[in-house]
Design an enzyme around this catalytic site. Sequence first.
Site, mmCIF file in Angstrom:
data_model
loop_
_atom_site.group_PDB
_atom_site.id
_atom_site.type_symbol
_atom_site.label_atom_id
_atom_site.label_comp_id
_atom_site.label_asym_id
_atom_site.label_seq_id
_atom_site.Cartn_x
_atom_site.Cartn_y
_atom_site.Cartn_z
ATOM 1 N N CYS A 24 0.071 4.245 1.825
ATOM 2 C CA CYS A 24 -0.230 5.242 2.876
ATOM 3 C C CYS A 24 0.934 5.534 3.832
ATOM 4 C CB CYS A 24 -1.474 4.853 3.664
ATOM 5 S SG CYS A 24 -1.497 3.153 4.231
ATOM 6 N N CYS A 75 0.869 -1.179 0.000
ATOM 7 C CA CYS A 75 0.000 0.000 0.000
ATOM 8 C C CYS A 75 0.906 1.229 0.000
ATOM 9 C CB CYS A 75 -0.923 0.005 1.215
ATOM 10 S SG CYS A 75 -2.324 1.141 0.990
ATOM 11 N N CYS A 87 -3.887 6.213 0.704
ATOM 12 C CA CYS A 87 -3.420 4.922 0.186
ATOM 13 C C CYS A 87 -3.134 4.950 -1.312
ATOM 14 C CB CYS A 87 -4.452 3.837 0.484
ATOM 15 S SG CYS A 87 -4.702 3.583 2.250
ATOM 16 N N LYS A 144 -11.241 -7.472 7.168
ATOM 17 C CA LYS A 144 -10.595 -6.589 8.132
ATOM 18 C C LYS A 144 -11.470 -5.397 8.429
ATOM 19 C CE LYS A 144 -6.526 -3.692 8.336
ATOM 20 N NZ LYS A 144 -5.408 -3.169 7.624
ATOM 21 N N ARG A 201 -10.644 7.823 4.629
ATOM 22 C CA ARG A 201 -10.482 6.784 3.606
ATOM 23 C C ARG A 201 -11.826 6.250 3.094
ATOM 24 N NH1 ARG A 201 -5.070 6.509 4.443
ATOM 25 N NH2 ARG A 201 -4.166 5.548 6.308
ATOM 26 N N TYR A 256 -1.594 -9.174 16.552
ATOM 27 C CA TYR A 256 -0.475 -8.695 17.365
ATOM 28 C C TYR A 256 -0.294 -9.577 18.601
ATOM 29 C CZ TYR A 256 -1.279 -4.828 14.215
ATOM 30 O OH TYR A 256 -1.464 -4.096 13.064
ATOM 31 N N LYS A 296 -12.078 -4.737 3.166
ATOM 32 C CA LYS A 296 -11.463 -3.907 4.195
ATOM 33 C C LYS A 296 -12.367 -2.713 4.444
ATOM 34 C CE LYS A 296 -7.268 -1.290 5.135
ATOM 35 N NZ LYS A 296 -5.938 -0.950 4.592
ATOM 36 N N GLU A 301 -16.911 -7.516 -3.589
ATOM 37 C CA GLU A 301 -15.459 -7.287 -3.543
ATOM 38 C C GLU A 301 -14.679 -8.589 -3.712
ATOM 39 O OE1 GLU A 301 -13.556 -4.753 -3.585
ATOM 40 O OE2 GLU A 301 -14.655 -3.001 -2.917
HETATM 41 C C1 PBG Z 1 -3.305 0.658 5.329
HETATM 42 C C2 PBG Z 1 -3.453 -0.344 6.419
HETATM 43 C C3 PBG Z 1 -4.300 -0.235 7.538
HETATM 44 C C4 PBG Z 1 -3.993 -1.294 8.381
HETATM 45 C C5 PBG Z 1 -3.049 -2.079 7.734
HETATM 46 N N1 PBG Z 1 -2.712 -1.469 6.510
HETATM 47 C C6 PBG Z 1 -5.438 0.620 7.857
HETATM 48 C C7 PBG Z 1 -5.559 2.032 7.524
HETATM 49 O O1 PBG Z 1 -4.714 2.856 7.960
HETATM 50 O O2 PBG Z 1 -6.526 2.379 6.859
HETATM 51 C C8 PBG Z 1 -4.621 -1.504 9.727
HETATM 52 C C9 PBG Z 1 -4.004 -2.493 10.608
HETATM 53 C C10 PBG Z 1 -4.377 -2.372 12.037
HETATM 54 O O3 PBG Z 1 -5.157 -1.500 12.459
HETATM 55 O O4 PBG Z 1 -3.862 -3.188 12.797
HETATM 56 N N2 PBG Z 1 -3.617 0.300 4.073
HETATM 57 ZN ZN ZN Z 2 -3.023 2.152 2.829
#
Ligand code: PBG
Ligand code: ZN
Length: 328
Positions: A121, A119, A129, A251, A220, A316, A198, A236
């Site tokens: 971002c 990504c 992103c 997610k 976003r 985590y 997502k 999706e």
């Molecule tokens: C970005 C991305 C995000 C997460 C992983 N890659 C979310 C975002 O900032 O929109 C979130 C992971 C987490 O909250 O543990 N593409």
């Molecule tokens: Zn991103």
Amino acid sequence: MFPTHRPRRLRSHENLRRMVRENIVTTSDLIYPLFAVPGDAFSQEVKSMPGVYQLSVDKIVEEAKEVYGLGIPAVILFGIPTEKDTEATGAWHDHGIVQKATEAIKKAVPDLLVIVDTCLCEYTSHGHCGYLEVGDLSGRVLNDPTLELLKKTAVSQANAGADIIAPSGMMDGFVKAIRSGLDDGGFEDIPVLSYAAKYSSAYYGPFRDAADSAPQFGDRRTYQMDPANGTEALKEIELDIAEGADMLMVKPALAYMDIIWRVKAATHLPVAAYNVSGEYSMVKAAALNGWIDEEKVVMETMMGFKRSGADLILTYHAKDVARWLGHS
Ligand code: PBG
Ligand code: ZN
């Protein structure tokens, strides 16, 4: 009158409970997220995520060894570059932080699978992103120019030795673009784990501290999904499957277990659930206050993901879960 049907008959002894248990959590299910930062011998705990660290490449290698030793098969890498710009140069540069960390981990622990988040971002000056018209403050990400950058990013990550590419930006057509980039680059055998469904979620808050990736303006919602929508997740995943995704992710996980279930029912591909940062932080905060039993709550949550149909869990908590399962 006494009941005829007595489900309790099968709950009377631990061995009987084991025999009729429908799901199981093992270390094979786990993927551990890691945050790579520039520098040397650097390790800094993320304030909102106790137990999670930003690590320099040398430290990330140590961490990777520990993770592998705990029986966890894979990590997912995120990177925080020294500099951010409008082209997200740090994402696709051959000496970018994720490329360096990938090379170092693969060299030190060849059998630990490295999944890379693909990504922009973390690498764009505005934190979105994708690519924005220069000077555009509305946050309207341009889809197709972004695809070109994602393709470049995925190929450079594959060149660095990544085992699995995980595009997370929710751009239309990103799986197809990345697949064609990988195939043209000779990486036909590298699988794509698509962040297919997502959602635009407040549960990502702590992650944005960890990855320094909060959008500087706007949000976003023009690319991530509306939390009100369930059927749209099936659209999706249908697109991502048609474009060549090998695995699908949902997610966040906790508030979206219905989506995990529906996605699993609608596909024959492996499904991953991302137990995101905010979900982790809530448990940690309560545990540190002594309000809940951390091990029991986390293991119950992991079981919930498996029962919902998840084949894989990005979490985590992965190292702790492995220890609680008896690994050391
Ligand atoms: C970005 C991305 C995000 C997460 C992983 N890659 C979310 C975002 O900032 O929109 C979130 C992971 C987490 O909250 O543990 N593409
Ligand atoms: Zn991103």
